[in-house]
Design an enzyme around this catalytic site. Structure first.
Site, short mmCIF file in Angstrom:
data_model
loop_
_atom_site.label_atom_id
_atom_site.label_comp_id
_atom_site.label_asym_id
_atom_site.label_seq_id
_atom_site.Cartn_x
_atom_site.Cartn_y
_atom_site.Cartn_z
N ARG A 1 0.85 -1.09 -0.06
CA ARG A 1 0.09 -0.17 -0.04
C ARG A 1 0.73 1.35 0.15
O ARG A 1 0.28 2.36 0.18
CB ARG A 1 -0.89 0.18 1.37
CG ARG A 1 -2.26 -0.92 1.17
CD ARG A 1 -3.09 -0.54 2.11
NE ARG A 1 -4.02 0.84 2.02
CZ ARG A 1 -3.44 1.83 2.32
NH1 ARG A 1 -2.76 2.07 3.39
NH2 ARG A 1 -4.37 2.90 2.24
N ASP B 1 -8.33 1.41 4.15
CA ASP B 1 -9.16 1.41 3.23
C ASP B 1 -10.38 0.72 3.56
O ASP B 1 -10.50 0.47 4.78
CB ASP B 1 -8.81 0.63 2.02
CG ASP B 1 -7.38 1.11 1.49
OD1 ASP B 1 -7.17 2.34 1.20
OD2 ASP B 1 -6.55 0.34 1.01
N THR C 1 -17.47 5.26 17.23
CA THR C 1 -18.64 5.90 18.12
C THR C 1 -19.86 5.02 17.92
O THR C 1 -20.30 4.52 16.92
CB THR C 1 -19.05 7.19 17.26
OG1 THR C 1 -17.94 8.21 17.32
CG2 THR C 1 -19.95 8.12 18.33
#
EC number: 2.3.1.28
Length: 213
Positions: free
Chosen positions: A13, A193, A168
């Site tokens: 990556r 990603d 959250t």
């Protein structure tokens, strides 16, 4: 706070990391519903409360993936050996919250000892950060138990090298025979990603489906 320097040069990556860190620095959030039916039933006969258990399970899942434990230290990409949860606590009397952190342990009993120790000492302190400086190796967990949401996003100005995930939870609700908890995951695109966030969510669901011990 042990860590390993990450080999960016040979990372598959690398191109993605450099693009989303330098050319288009950005993050994204993804909200999914976690089925907590089995988990809630297992807590009926347990001394553990739901919120600290979710903190434990989220931290357990995060600590299984390198991309969720990455950070920049001395201008180098590193992976923490483990990250500790920093979680919010609401103060009813002031209608404000504090952010507390406790050491992560893969053993739930030890984690609860750590959590309760922190809560006992700081639960009445209304400062934003009662413990002072936040540990470098942390992840962020908060809850909005007053509202059920379909999505949640933090609009971060001047997105920089802050790679710690922000997770959250919303108010859970019954849907048919299932109890569902909306959960939002916000990450920096330089290190994560959509695939990685989905993998984390799927792992968290597996943990919620399993026995705590």
């Amino acid at each position: 706070m042990n860590y390993t320097k990450f080999d960016v040069k040979n990372w598959v990556r690398r191109e993605h990391f450099e693009f989303y860190r330098h050319r288009l620095p950005c993050g994204f959030s993804l909200t999914s519903k976690i089925d907590i039916t089995t988990l809630k039933k297992s807590l009926d006969d347990s001394a553990y409360k739901f919120y600290p258990v979710m903190i434990y399970l989220i931290a357990q899942a995060v600590n299984q993936f390198d991309e969720l434990r990455m950070a920049i230290k001395d201008d180098e990409l590193i992976v923490w050996d483990s990250v500790d949860p920093q979680f919010t606590v609401f103060h009813q009397e002031t209608e404000t919250f504090s952010a507390l952190s406790c050491p992560y342990s893969s053993d739930i009993d030890q984690f609860m000892v750590n959590y309760l120790s922190v809560m006992e000492r700081y639960k009445s302190d209304t400062k934003l950060f009662p413990q002072g400086v936040t540990p470098e190796n942390h992840l962020n967990i908060s809850a909005l138990p007053w509202v059920n949401f379909d999505s949640f996003n933090l609009n971060v100005a001047n997105f920089t090298d802050y790679f710690a995930p922000i997770i959250t939870m919303a108010k859970y609700q019954q849907e048919g025979d299932r109890l569902l908890l909306p959960l939002s995951v916000q990450v920096h695109h330089a290190v994560c990603d959509g695939f990685h966030v989905a993998r984390f969510i799927n792992r968290l669901q597996e943990l919620c489906n399993s026995k705590l011990k």
